[in-house]
Design a protein around this motif. Structure first.
Motif, PDB file in Angstrom:
ATOM      1  N   MET A   1      10.126  15.864  -8.132  1.00 40.46           N
ATOM      2  CA  MET A   1       9.713  15.465  -6.798  1.00 40.46           C
ATOM      3  C   MET A   1       8.688  14.336  -6.844  1.00 40.46           C
ATOM      4  SD  MET A   1       9.423  18.298  -3.828  1.00 40.46           S
ATOM      5  CE  MET A   1       8.757  19.476  -4.867  1.00 40.46           C
ATOM      6  N   LEU A   2       7.739  14.487  -7.770  1.00 40.70           N
ATOM      7  CA  LEU A   2       6.742  13.425  -7.956  1.00 40.70           C
ATOM      8  C   LEU A   2       7.443  12.135  -8.342  1.00 40.70           C
ATOM      9  CD1 LEU A   2       3.865  12.404  -8.321  1.00 40.70           C
ATOM     10  CD2 LEU A   2       3.901  13.305 -10.623  1.00 40.70           C
ATOM     11  N   GLY A   3       8.450  12.258  -9.217  1.00 42.26           N
ATOM     12  CA  GLY A   3       9.191  11.069  -9.651  1.00 42.26           C
ATOM     13  C   GLY A   3       9.856  10.368  -8.491  1.00 42.26           C
ATOM     14  N   ILE A   4      10.463  11.145  -7.601  1.00 45.45           N
ATOM     15  CA  ILE A   4      11.160  10.547  -6.457  1.00 45.45           C
ATOM     16  C   ILE A   4      10.180   9.733  -5.608  1.00 45.45           C
ATOM     17  CG2 ILE A   4      12.359  11.074  -4.304  1.00 45.45           C
ATOM     18  CD1 ILE A   4      13.613  13.482  -5.748  1.00 45.45           C
ATOM     19  N   VAL A   5       9.003  10.318  -5.359  1.00 44.60           N
ATOM     20  CA  VAL A   5       8.005   9.584  -4.579  1.00 44.60           C
ATOM     21  C   VAL A   5       7.549   8.348  -5.338  1.00 44.60           C
ATOM     22  CG1 VAL A   5       5.734   9.699  -3.509  1.00 44.60           C
ATOM     23  CG2 VAL A   5       7.201  11.684  -3.472  1.00 44.60           C
ATOM     24  N   ALA A   6       7.310   8.523  -6.639  1.00 47.57           N
ATOM     25  CA  ALA A   6       6.694   7.438  -7.418  1.00 47.57           C
ATOM     26  C   ALA A   6       7.624   6.241  -7.556  1.00 47.57           C
ATOM     27  CB  ALA A   6       6.278   7.959  -8.788  1.00 47.57           C
ATOM     28  N   VAL A   7       8.913   6.482  -7.814  1.00 46.55           N
ATOM     29  CA  VAL A   7       9.785   5.319  -8.000  1.00 46.55           C
ATOM     30  C   VAL A   7       9.910   4.513  -6.712  1.00 46.55           C
ATOM     31  CG1 VAL A   7      11.097   6.188  -9.962  1.00 46.55           C
ATOM     32  CG2 VAL A   7      11.870   6.713  -7.655  1.00 46.55           C
ATOM     33  N   GLY A   8       9.805   5.174  -5.570  1.00 47.70           N
ATOM     34  CA  GLY A   8       9.850   4.430  -4.315  1.00 47.70           C
ATOM     35  C   GLY A   8       8.557   3.685  -4.069  1.00 47.70           C
ATOM     36  N   MET A   9       7.447   4.383  -4.301  1.00 48.28           N
ATOM     37  CA  MET A   9       6.157   3.735  -4.045  1.00 48.28           C
ATOM     38  C   MET A   9       5.927   2.593  -5.031  1.00 48.28           C
ATOM     39  SD  MET A   9       2.306   5.122  -3.829  1.00 48.28           S
ATOM     40  CE  MET A   9       2.387   6.615  -2.912  1.00 48.28           C
ATOM     41  N   ALA A  10       6.607   2.679  -6.186  1.00 48.24           N
ATOM     42  CA  ALA A  10       6.469   1.606  -7.177  1.00 48.24           C
ATOM     43  C   ALA A  10       6.846   0.252  -6.580  1.00 48.24           C
ATOM     44  CB  ALA A  10       7.342   1.909  -8.390  1.00 48.24           C
ATOM     45  N   PHE A  11       7.780   0.255  -5.637  1.00 42.84           N
ATOM     46  CA  PHE A  11       8.145  -1.027  -5.008  1.00 42.84           C
ATOM     47  C   PHE A  11       6.955  -1.619  -4.261  1.00 42.84           C
ATOM     48  CE2 PHE A  11      12.639  -2.170  -5.234  1.00 42.84           C
ATOM     49  CZ  PHE A  11      13.080  -1.135  -6.039  1.00 42.84           C
ATOM     50  N   VAL A  12       6.187  -0.744  -3.614  1.00 50.74           N
ATOM     51  CA  VAL A  12       5.012  -1.222  -2.881  1.00 50.74           C
ATOM     52  C   VAL A  12       3.989  -1.795  -3.864  1.00 50.74           C
ATOM     53  CG1 VAL A  12       3.082  -0.487  -1.450  1.00 50.74           C
ATOM     54  CG2 VAL A  12       5.360   0.373  -0.982  1.00 50.74           C
ATOM     55  N   THR A  13       3.752  -1.053  -4.954  1.00 49.55           N
ATOM     56  CA  THR A  13       2.799  -1.523  -5.946  1.00 49.55           C
ATOM     57  C   THR A  13       3.291  -2.836  -6.574  1.00 49.55           C
ATOM     58  OG1 THR A  13       2.438   0.800  -6.426  1.00 49.55           O
ATOM     59  CG2 THR A  13       1.431  -0.770  -7.919  1.00 49.55           C
ATOM     60  N   TYR A  14       4.579  -2.871  -6.865  1.00 49.33           N
ATOM     61  CA  TYR A  14       5.168  -4.042  -7.498  1.00 49.33           C
ATOM     62  C   TYR A  14       5.034  -5.275  -6.613  1.00 49.33           C
ATOM     63  CZ  TYR A  14       8.615  -6.264 -10.635  1.00 49.33           C
ATOM     64  OH  TYR A  14       9.241  -7.049 -11.541  1.00 49.33           O
ATOM     65  N   SER A  15       5.085  -5.053  -5.299  1.00 49.98           N
ATOM     66  CA  SER A  15       4.993  -6.200  -4.395  1.00 49.98           C
ATOM     67  C   SER A  15       3.547  -6.614  -4.170  1.00 49.98           C
ATOM     68  CB  SER A  15       5.650  -5.854  -3.056  1.00 49.98           C
ATOM     69  OG  SER A  15       4.853  -4.922  -2.367  1.00 49.98           O
ATOM     70  N   GLY A  16       2.622  -6.021  -4.930  1.00 47.52           N
ATOM     71  CA  GLY A  16       1.228  -6.438  -4.838  1.00 47.52           C
ATOM     72  C   GLY A  16       0.471  -5.790  -3.706  1.00 47.52           C
ATOM     73  N   GLN A  17       0.992  -4.685  -3.160  1.00 50.40           N
ATOM     74  CA  GLN A  17       0.335  -4.060  -2.008  1.00 50.40           C
ATOM     75  C   GLN A  17      -0.314  -2.727  -2.372  1.00 50.40           C
ATOM     76  OE1 GLN A  17       0.174  -5.812   0.840  1.00 50.40           O
ATOM     77  NE2 GLN A  17       1.273  -7.405  -0.228  1.00 50.40           N
ATOM     78  N   TYR A  18      -0.693  -2.557  -3.619  1.00 52.40           N
ATOM     79  CA  TYR A  18      -1.402  -1.361  -4.092  1.00 52.40           C
ATOM     80  C   TYR A  18      -0.586  -0.084  -3.904  1.00 52.40           C
ATOM     81  CZ  TYR A  18      -5.727  -3.700  -5.241  1.00 52.40           C
ATOM     82  OH  TYR A  18      -6.645  -4.482  -5.838  1.00 52.40           O
ATOM     83  N   ALA A  19      -0.683   0.541  -2.727  1.00 51.73           N
ATOM     84  CA  ALA A  19      -0.077   1.863  -2.598  1.00 51.73           C
ATOM     85  C   ALA A  19       0.227   2.143  -1.140  1.00 51.73           C
ATOM     86  CB  ALA A  19      -1.023   2.939  -3.133  1.00 51.73           C
ATOM     87  N   ASP A  20       1.081   3.117  -0.926  1.00 46.00           N
ATOM     88  CA  ASP A  20       1.381   3.559   0.426  1.00 46.00           C
ATOM     89  C   ASP A  20       0.780   4.956   0.601  1.00 46.00           C
ATOM     90  OD1 ASP A  20       2.351   4.447   2.773  1.00 46.00           O
ATOM     91  OD2 ASP A  20       4.438   3.929   2.399  1.00 46.00           O
ATOM     92  N   LEU A  21      -0.382   5.000   1.237  1.00 49.04           N
ATOM     93  CA  LEU A  21      -1.059   6.291   1.368  1.00 49.04           C
ATOM     94  C   LEU A  21      -0.500   7.117   2.523  1.00 49.04           C
ATOM     95  CD1 LEU A  21      -4.781   5.306   0.732  1.00 49.04           C
ATOM     96  CD2 LEU A  21      -3.028   5.937  -0.884  1.00 49.04           C
ATOM     97  N   SER A  22       0.496   6.581   3.229  1.00 47.70           N
ATOM     98  CA  SER A  22       1.068   7.364   4.327  1.00 47.70           C
ATOM     99  C   SER A  22       2.173   8.285   3.830  1.00 47.70           C
ATOM    100  CB  SER A  22       1.602   6.440   5.423  1.00 47.70           C
ATOM    101  OG  SER A  22       2.722   5.728   4.958  1.00 47.70           O
TER     102      SER A  22
END
Lengths: 352, 353, 396
Positions: free
Chosen positions: A74-95
């Motif tokens: 489950m953590l992996g599912i969240v992380a691979v998606g949020m990785a796109f946000v981090t990759y785009s230079g926007q740190y993280a999605d805290l929502s």
């Protein structure tokens, strides 16, 4: 520590101009080529050695390794998606936490109309949050951390206002037993009696998202945007759309995770998903993705997720208490990321 | 020639009032305006809001987070982030009360504050010298401290029940004159001193310079590492001060008493106009923002509304502020590189056709 | 413009000044008691009220509770000794009541009560529902506030309540130990106080009229005995603990551990961990335990019967170890369903509505001038597959 010249700078001219420190040690080389899997391998070795010494038992068994994977899927599912946000230079999605809670509770509420309408409603709810983030951060360049934090609050407020602080149960809302059972099986379905559906979803997501990030035009644009947003914009990339899409991808994976966690806990409630924001950031950053953006990979993030799973597993097998586990986890987090940053720097890859 | 000037952090207008200058006035002072609006609203509509006891209650609630916000604002000003403040609050409370039995408050309070400073120092060294992103350092440190707190206390809340501890606790919470208790006084003194320091001294101004552009600051001869480390120390110290006095007044330190402060202080600092990107904002603004939020929450409780309303409104205000700021920059960036006089000419030509 | 600022600030100042002048007038409004009020109040029968699970709303327990003599220094005893936890388990049995207000004995009808709970949770909703039912029966004006698990906010609410001067404050302290200063403050203001649900430390009881709620240690001991019987008084057990910082953390791990040390000394404690209330984390923990202990692990005692219990049962199913006996503290719908499905063996019956109802009922008794006990417990019962239907539907 041996001092060598930049090993992989092919251009002579660059080597002369670049006067940054170029000390490369074995570990940084290893990190460079094997990525975070070097550390994962190290943990695996520690586990095997401990098993060999007889300190812990049955570490290297299919069941235990599957347990580790199950625990972090489950953590992996969240992380691979949020990785796109981090990759785009926007740190993280805290929502992410309340996105998970919202999609879960919406799905449970819509189970009244059947299983598939519930899924569609959940995806729609996830998309709404994703689009709100996409517009605010992508188009209007709101600070991602604060904006998503605010969205997290607002969504939480909405959930609690609409459902008046209650939690709702799938089996009480669903009209048919089938809908309720199907919803229950999102988490519990197993293939070959071994591989759980969330794990399968994680693997599929890793394949798809890795393909998107590395092989498609969008992926290239994303990398450019993350590495140098202004330069990307001036070279004709629609950075607004690129960043926005990253947030939508993140919201969609959070939806998948939200459905999974709701199916697991059998309640739709506002507190589902609490803590997944920082957990995912930890996994992403351990996985070698830098917060500056444009560096790292989905496969690396998966490595970060696996490390967290391995670490927890070994510590519990050793009988380390919950609180000491926290301390060790925090320490390893800073250490791994610090070494990674240092090796990048010493190879002249990063000046931050 | 700017048509506004500052008095005590409040932007004032010069004589020639135009629409533009009014807007600037509103924008620069938005946190004060917001505070006054919220305060007046509650005074007019919230039952039993406007009386000495209730206002003192608000001040008491404000005291901890306002102290914590001092250091946190400075951290934001230099363009970093510090997630450890919540756990430092808890840690200092636990040390301050836990060691009292052995060395008295005279010894335990300084030790607690020193511990906060020490954690700040470690954070600062890791950020400035080891050059690890502060987001990561403080996130990791937060986890470490959380584990340390649980290990150190074995899961026990720390509390004091001796007569002298109560004497201190009562002294801290009793009014010395309307609206002011000793703990509130400590907070106000610290906030005032920090605002003056940040706005009026060269050292204080340098923090802004680092946040505005670290590289330029370094070229201008500012020891950026030293400033970064001191900002983190300051953040640790103020969080510890806030935590230890709150714990002393409650005569108890729970293991998660600081948890909610983190998001609270971040929100307040941002609503107060301090930017995550650094170089902007002020300690006093954060103070007013905290006061505003506390007035708001107090009013919500008096209306008899639940936490869901509180969370929703807080999120809504935060979101509006972030969007408002982002939108201003967006509009500004849109016209970068454009020549307004040429556009006007074009408009004229189009009009003539 | 400078003037605008000056005008605004002077306006605020003037407002503040008028506020101070009228400050005293806001409080102090007492309900006038008429002669018939007491009789009417005494005539109210709350025993006919029903909770959502069909059980009577107000039921008293504590009959089987035995209070042993306090050892000279409980903390000197080993943690496995039940008497080590005497101060936590029997807080309030020895009290030195201070400055407790006299009952007006003028009837409960029309009294103003402020209830401050600990935070939002489905349990709290059920609890306040129960309280409201009793308050309605007595036509009392009940105001419920929730600080969302935040100590600073709870302190603020107490300050506000003191400012409003209700006839009584009912409080669930956030923590056993923070209760002391809160109770002192309310006591100093001369407002009657009843603490409920969370058993505070002994000193706090000195300032309260009474305490009502579950005997957490007692029911955990009872659950532990049922657990041991099912296990045949042998085997190895692991404890999934409550979140630290509060008495459930101790009651729900050291309660059963110390009980089993006497009742079934052959049962070994393999490990105890606090993974929080997340199903997935608990699942990982239990999977790891199964790897680590293998067949030595024969029982698991959980502090929560919803998320934690679900995680445990998923892990057991995955490993094909349905033989492991699982018991959990709590009384939620998820837990009851798990008992029906056969995954869980036992949970504790702990009425949430009754908890709130009993506190209000005790307050009403006090207003009616009746004698009230310093400690009143809600009933204890261990729900097993045999009688789960009698307690269905759950309250939350």
């Amino acid at each position: 520590m041996e001092k060598t010249k930049l090993s992989d700078a092919t251009d002579e001219g660059i080597r002369q101009i670049d006067t940054r420190a170029t000390s490369v040690n074995l570990f940084s080389k290893l990190m460079h080529y094997a990525g975070i899997y070097a550390v994962a391998l190290m943990f695996l070795l520690i586990g095997i050695v401990l098993q060999g010494l007889g300190i812990i038992n049955s570490f290297l068994t299919t069941q235990n390794l599957l347990n580790i994977l199950d625990a972090v899927s489950m953590l992996g599912i969240v992380a691979v998606g949020m990785a796109f946000v981090t990759y785009s230079g926007q740190y993280a999605d805290l929502s992410v936490p309340t996105t998970m809670a919202l999609t879960g509770i919406v799905a449970v509420q819509m189970l009244k109309y059947g299983f598939f309408p519930a899924l569609i409603a959940a995806v729609a709810a996830g998309l709404v949050v994703g689009i709100i983030n996409a517009v605010a951060v992508g188009k209007y360049k709101a600070n991602p951390i604060i904006w998503t934090l605010a969205v997290n609050y607002v969504t939480l407020g909405v959930i609690r206002l609409v459902w008046v602080n209650k939690q709702i149960y799938p089996d009480m809302i669903a009209k048919t037993q089938r809908a309720s059972d199907l919803f229950d099986s999102i988490y519990r379905l197993r293939f070959f009696n071994k591989i759980a559906l969330p794990l399968l979803m994680l693997v599929v997501l890793v394949f798809i998202l890795n393909f998107i990030m590395k092989k498609t035009k969008y992926g290239m644009q994303l990398k450019m945007t993350g590495a140098a947003q202004k330069a990307a914009k001036f070279s004709g990339i629609n950075t607004e759309r690129v960043i926005g899409t990253a947030f939508i991808i993140c919201a969609l994976t959070a939806t998948v995770a939200g459905l999974t966690i709701t199916s697991l806990s059998r309640v739709g409630a506002w507190y589902n998903g609490t803590g997944y924001d920082f957990k995912a950031v930890t996994a992403i950053v351990i996985g070698g993705m830098t917060l500056a953006g444009g560096r790292g990979s989905i496969v690396g993030v998966l490595g970060g997720v696996l490390i967290i799973g391995l670490m927890n597993n070994i510590m519990t097998l050793l009988g380390v208490g919950t609180f000491s586990q926290d301390m060790i986890r925090g320490f390893i987090f800073i250490l791994v990321v610090g070494i990674n940053a240092k090796s990048l720097r010493s190879m002249g890859r990063d000046d931050a | 020639m700017p048509n506004h000037y500052e008095v005590w952090g409040v932007t004032m207008l010069k004589k020639n009032i135009t629409k533009a200058s009014m807007l600037t006035f509103a924008d620069r002072n938005r946190i004060y305006i917001l505070f006054i609006v919220v305060f007046l609203f509650m005074t007019l509509f919230a039952p039993r809001f406007f009386n000495v006891f209730n206002l003192t209650t608000i001040m008491r609630t404000m005291a901890m987070n306002a102290t914590v916000a001092i250091g946190f604002t400075v951290i934001l000003i230099i363009g970093q982030i510090d997630f450890t403040i919540g756990t430092v609050i808890t840690l200092s409370g636990i040390i301050g009360l836990g060691l009292k039995e052995y060395i008295g408050f005279g010894g335990s309070v300084p030790v607690a504050i020193l511990a906060g400073g020490l954690i700040g120092l470690i954070n600062g060294l890791l950020v400035a010298k080891a050059k690890i992103n502060s987001f990561i350092v403080t996130l990791g440190m937060m986890t470490i401290l959380q584990g340390a707190i649980y290990t150190f206390t074995g899961g026990n809340t720390i509390s004091l029940s001796s007569e002298d501890a109560f004497a201190v606790s009562d002294w801290l919470s009793d009014m010395i004159f309307p609206l002011i208790t000793p703990r509130i006084l400590i907070t106000i003194v610290l906030v005032t001193a920090a605002s003056i320091f940040m706005k009026k001294t060269r050292t204080g101004r340098n923090f802004y310079m680092i946040g505005g552009n670290k590289h330029t600051a370094w070229l201008a001869g500012i020891n950026t590492d030293k400033y970064t480390i001191s900002a983190f120390i300051l953040s640790g110290v103020t969080a510890a001060v806030g935590g230890v006095f709150f714990a002393m007044e409650s005569a108890a330190a729970t293991l998660n008493m600081g948890t909610s402060s983190l998001m609270y202080v971040i929100s307040a600092a941002i609503i107060g106009g301090t930017a995550m990107s650094g170089g902007k904002g002020g300690v006093f603004n954060s103070f007013v923002a905290i006061l505003m939020l506390d007035v708001l929450y107090n009013g919500i409780i008096l209306f008899g509304l639940g936490n869901e309303v509180k969370i929703f409104i807080a999120g809504f205000i935060l979101a509006s502020v972030v969007l408002y700021e982002a939108f201003a920059i967006y509009k500004h960036e849109k016209v970068i590189g454009q020549r307004p006089e040429l556009l006007k000419e074009l408009e004229l030509q189009n009009a003539q056709k | 413009m400078k003037k605008i600022g000056i005008i605004l600030f002077s306006l605020l100042f003037m407002l503040a000044a008028t506020g101070f002048v009228f400050a005293g007038g806001a409080s102090e409004e007492n309900t006038v008691a008429d002669a018939g009020n007491l009789e009417a109040s005494l005539a109210v029968d709350v025993s006919i009220l029903k909770a959502a699970d069909g059980q009577a709303l107000i039921k008293l327990g504590g009959a089987e509770r035995v209070v042993p003599a306090r050892p000279a220094d409980p903390s000197a005893l080993p943690e496995e000794d039940p008497l080590h936890w005497w101060d936590m388990e029997f807080a309030g049995e020895i009290t030195n009541k201070q400055n407790i207000p006299e009952s007006p004995a003028d009837g409960a009808i029309g009294k103003k009560i402020t209830m401050i709970v600990h935070g939002d949770h489905p349990w709290t909703t059920a609890c306040t529902n129960g309280a409201q039912k009793v308050a309605d029966a007595y036509s009392m004006d009940l105001k419920i506030q929730s600080p969302n698990w935040d100590l600073a906010v709870q302190n603020q609410m107490i300050d506000q309540a003191i400012n409003e001067r209700p006839d009584m404050i009912l409080l669930i302290p956030l923590d056993a130990k923070t209760a002391l200063q809160q109770a002192r403050k309310i006591n100093k203001a001369g407002i009657p106080l009843i603490l409920f649900n969370m058993l505070p430390e002994a000193a706090a009881m000195d300032y309260a009229i009474a305490w009502t709620g579950p005997d957490d240690f007692g029911q955990m001991r009872k659950l532990a005995r049922v657990f041991a019987d099912k296990l045949g008084k042998t085997g190895g057990v692991a404890y999934v603990q409550h979140a630290p910082g509060g008495s459930p953390y101790f009651a729900r791990s050291w309660g059963p551990i110390s009980e089993l040390a006497q009742y079934a000394p052959d049962i070994k404690v393999l490990d105890k961990q606090a993974p929080g209330f997340e199903a997935d984390k608990t699942m990982q923990l239990v999977s790891d335990w199964l790897t680590r202990f293998g067949n030595d692990l024969t029982g698991i005692f959980a502090a929560d019967d919803s998320a934690q219990a679900l995680g445990i049962i998923e892990a057991l199913k995955k490993a094909g170890r349905e033989d492991v006996v699982v018991v959990a503290a709590g009384n939620s719908k998820v837990g009851m369903d798990l008992i029906k499905d056969g995954g869980l063996y036992a949970i504790t019956y702990q009425t949430a509505e009754g908890d709130g109802a009993l506190a209000v009922k005790t307050a009403a008794d006090w207003f009616n001038g009746l004698d009230i006990a310093a400690i009143t417990n809600i009933p204890q019962h261990i729900i097993t597959p045999a009688d789960v239907e009698n307690f269905y539907p759950p309250q939350w």
